[in-house]
Design a protein around this motif. Structure first.
Motif, PDB file in Angstrom:
ATOM      1  N   MET B   1       0.903  -1.402   0.022  1.00 18.17           N
ATOM      2  CA  MET B   1       0.180  -0.035   0.123  1.00 18.17           C
ATOM      3  C   MET B   1       0.678   1.327   0.063  1.00 18.17           C
ATOM      4  O   MET B   1       1.831   1.235   0.666  1.00 18.17           O
ATOM      5  N   ARG B   2       0.563   2.172  -1.008  1.00 17.23           N
ATOM      6  CA  ARG B   2       1.120   3.537  -0.983  1.00 17.23           C
ATOM      7  C   ARG B   2       0.667   4.603   0.015  1.00 17.23           C
ATOM      8  O   ARG B   2      -0.409   4.662  -0.123  1.00 17.23           O
ATOM      9  N   ARG B   3       1.541   5.362   0.718  1.00 13.42           N
ATOM     10  CA  ARG B   3       0.982   6.128   1.675  1.00 13.42           C
ATOM     11  C   ARG B   3       1.305   7.568   1.061  1.00 13.42           C
ATOM     12  O   ARG B   3       2.543   7.759   0.733  1.00 13.42           O
ATOM     13  N   VAL B   4       0.348   8.295   0.974  1.00 12.80           N
ATOM     14  CA  VAL B   4       0.087   9.612   0.070  1.00 12.80           C
ATOM     15  C   VAL B   4      -0.041  10.674   0.864  1.00 12.80           C
ATOM     16  O   VAL B   4      -1.164  10.605   1.707  1.00 12.80           O
ATOM     17  N   LEU B   5       0.721  11.562   0.705  1.00 14.89           N
ATOM     18  CA  LEU B   5       0.442  13.021   1.237  1.00 14.89           C
ATOM     19  C   LEU B   5      -0.104  13.988  -0.012  1.00 14.89           C
ATOM     20  O   LEU B   5       0.685  14.118  -0.983  1.00 14.89           O
ATOM     21  N   ASP B  48       5.074   7.833   0.961  1.00 12.91           N
ATOM     22  CA  ASP B  48       5.714   7.404  -0.248  1.00 12.91           C
ATOM     23  C   ASP B  48       5.457   7.949  -1.515  1.00 12.91           C
ATOM     24  O   ASP B  48       6.102   7.950  -2.497  1.00 12.91           O
ATOM     25  N   LEU B  49       4.323   8.877  -1.581  1.00 13.91           N
ATOM     26  CA  LEU B  49       4.202   9.716  -2.556  1.00 13.91           C
ATOM     27  C   LEU B  49       3.417  11.110  -2.089  1.00 13.91           C
ATOM     28  O   LEU B  49       2.590  10.991  -1.344  1.00 13.91           O
ATOM     29  N   ILE B  50       3.821  12.169  -2.959  1.00 14.97           N
ATOM     30  CA  ILE B  50       3.273  13.557  -2.556  1.00 14.97           C
ATOM     31  C   ILE B  50       2.702  13.872  -3.793  1.00 14.97           C
ATOM     32  O   ILE B  50       3.325  13.940  -4.822  1.00 14.97           O
ATOM     33  N   THR B  51       1.252  14.563  -3.706  1.00 16.79           N
ATOM     34  CA  THR B  51       0.664  14.875  -4.916  1.00 16.79           C
ATOM     35  C   THR B  51       0.767  16.618  -4.518  1.00 16.79           C
ATOM     36  O   THR B  51       0.546  17.169  -3.448  1.00 16.79           O
ATOM     37  N   MET B  52       1.536  17.295  -5.421  1.00 19.99           N
ATOM     38  CA  MET B  52       1.825  18.728  -5.092  1.00 19.99           C
ATOM     39  C   MET B  52       1.217  19.576  -6.110  1.00 19.99           C
ATOM     40  O   MET B  52       1.636  19.568  -7.414  1.00 19.99           O
ATOM     41  N   ASP B  53       0.693  20.537  -5.681  1.00 22.39           N
ATOM     42  CA  ASP B  53       0.116  21.762  -6.499  1.00 22.39           C
ATOM     43  C   ASP B  53       1.251  22.784  -6.428  1.00 22.39           C
ATOM     44  O   ASP B  53       2.244  22.643  -5.833  1.00 22.39           O
ATOM     45  N   THR B  74      14.956  10.979  -2.775  1.00 21.90           N
ATOM     46  CA  THR B  74      14.390   9.861  -3.432  1.00 21.90           C
ATOM     47  C   THR B  74      12.898  10.311  -3.240  1.00 21.90           C
ATOM     48  O   THR B  74      12.153   9.205  -3.418  1.00 21.90           O
ATOM     49  N   ALA B  75      12.522  11.243  -2.499  1.00 18.04           N
ATOM     50  CA  ALA B  75      10.894  11.714  -2.564  1.00 18.04           C
ATOM     51  C   ALA B  75      10.166  11.437  -3.702  1.00 18.04           C
ATOM     52  O   ALA B  75      10.776  12.134  -4.749  1.00 18.04           O
ATOM     53  N   LYS B  76       9.150  11.062  -3.739  1.00 20.02           N
ATOM     54  CA  LYS B  76       8.217  10.920  -5.028  1.00 20.02           C
ATOM     55  C   LYS B  76       7.415  12.059  -5.200  1.00 20.02           C
ATOM     56  O   LYS B  76       6.468  11.949  -4.334  1.00 20.02           O
ATOM     57  N   ILE B  77       7.391  12.754  -6.000  1.00 21.01           N
ATOM     58  CA  ILE B  77       6.447  14.132  -5.705  1.00 21.01           C
ATOM     59  C   ILE B  77       5.854  14.074  -7.313  1.00 21.01           C
ATOM     60  O   ILE B  77       6.510  14.137  -8.459  1.00 21.01           O
ATOM     61  N   SER B 116       3.003   6.077 -12.896  1.00 24.96           N
ATOM     62  CA  SER B 116       4.205   6.096 -13.838  1.00 24.96           C
ATOM     63  C   SER B 116       5.430   6.455 -12.794  1.00 24.96           C
ATOM     64  O   SER B 116       6.746   6.360 -12.873  1.00 24.96           O
ATOM     65  N   LEU B 117       4.971   7.088 -11.695  1.00 27.94           N
ATOM     66  CA  LEU B 117       6.193   7.464 -10.531  1.00 27.94           C
ATOM     67  C   LEU B 117       6.315   6.097  -9.568  1.00 27.94           C
ATOM     68  O   LEU B 117       7.371   5.942  -9.184  1.00 27.94           O
ATOM     69  N   THR B 118       5.090   5.594  -9.340  1.00 29.32           N
ATOM     70  CA  THR B 118       5.523   4.355  -8.246  1.00 29.32           C
ATOM     71  C   THR B 118       6.181   3.011  -9.164  1.00 29.32           C
ATOM     72  O   THR B 118       6.500   2.286  -8.181  1.00 29.32           O
TER      73      THR B 118
END
Lengths: 160, 120
Positions: B1-5, B48-53, B74-77, B116-118
């Motif tokens: 499971m991917r933890r998303v911010l 694990d992943l950040i969606t960023m405006d 290594t942060a995935k944005i 595509s990122l993960t």
């Protein structure tokens, strides 16, 4: 900025609004007219989103929805059936305006490389006969038929 | 499971992202409405992943991404923006952001960008 270039810029905004509206509401707006405003101000009623932008070209976009079409946009995007304008309506319109302006500015930046035009966060107003004054900028109005009524874009801009 | 911010100043967009990622593969562990909050929450929650405006008050998305990637390269944005001009995308790439998606996005478009990122 010459008038031909100003009109080209207006079309960037008109096309952006039309394409975003179509994608988000599955309804193609119909452009009804474009005119250069002679007065230095506009007076509007409804839900009005103001999105400033700055860079080589600076100014602001006003998106003016009449009250019914404003609620339709809120309800269609959020899957609700709200009957009066509330805080969420204003947030929704702010984001809609932000997205439309972003699409227009993307086209401008790609057409004029190095312009580095960027948006500032939008402000949303709701009311009757609200006056918006333009300081040292020409402005144009574009009217579109949308779901439930009319949308007026008013774009003021200048070359920095 | 991917933890998303999720980072966006628009409650409407945060809601859209949560709806699109409402599946067993993703857990929304936090939300931020500006870049400062994003940096703070990233340090605390390690998503694990950040969606960023991009355009946000206080601190914008590019500046916040720069700070986050400085602490963790290594942060995935995933940059989510209404803007997609070449200069902006070049700036994002230079900072180290590896994926972006244009607003307005459908749920499928967002999922495709996330995957595509993960690499999922």
């Amino acid at each position: 900025m010459d008038e031909a270039l100003e009109k080209k810029f207006m079309l960037y905004f008109a096309n952006a609004v039309a394409s975003v509206y179509t994608k988000m509401l599955d309804f193609q707006p119909k452009m009804e007219g474009i005119k250069k405003e002679e007065k230095t101000w506009v007076k509007e009623t409804g839900v009005i989103t103001l999105v400033p932008f700055n860079g080589k070209f600076s100014g602001r976009l006003l998106l003016v929805f009449d009250p019914l079409s404003a609620l339709i946009l809120h309800n269609e995007i959020n899957g609700e059936s709200t009957k009066t304008v509330n805080d969420e309506t204003l947030f929704t319109h702010g984001e809609f305006g932000n997205i439309c302006a972003g699409h227009a500015i993307t086209e401008i930046n790609n057409a004029f490389r190095g312009s580095n035009v960027r948006l500032a966060p939008p402000s949303v107003f709701s009311g009757k006969e609200l006056t918006f004054f333009n300081f040292k900028m020409n402005h144009y109005s574009i009217v579109m038929a949308v779901m439930g009524g009319k949308l007026t874009l008013n774009v003021a801009l200048k070359e920095s | 499971m991917r933890r998303v911010l999720i980072v966006d100043d628009s409650p409407m967009v945060r809601k859209m992202i949560k709806k699109a990622l409402a599946m067993p593969d993703y857990e929304i562990i936090g939300e931020a409405s500006n870049g400062n909050e994003a940096v703070e929450l990233f340090g605390r929650l390690h998503p694990d992943l950040i969606t960023m405006d991009v355009t946000m008050p206080v601190l914008g998305g590019l500046e916040a991404s720069k700070k986050i990637l400085k602490t963790d390269p290594t942060a995935k944005i995933l940059l989510l923006s209404a803007m997609g001009d070449e200069d902006l995308l070049a700036q994002a790439k230079e900072i180290g952001i590896k994926a972006n998606a244009r607003k307005p996005f459908t749920a499928d478009e967002l999922l495709k960008a996330v995957r595509s990122l993960t690499g999922d």
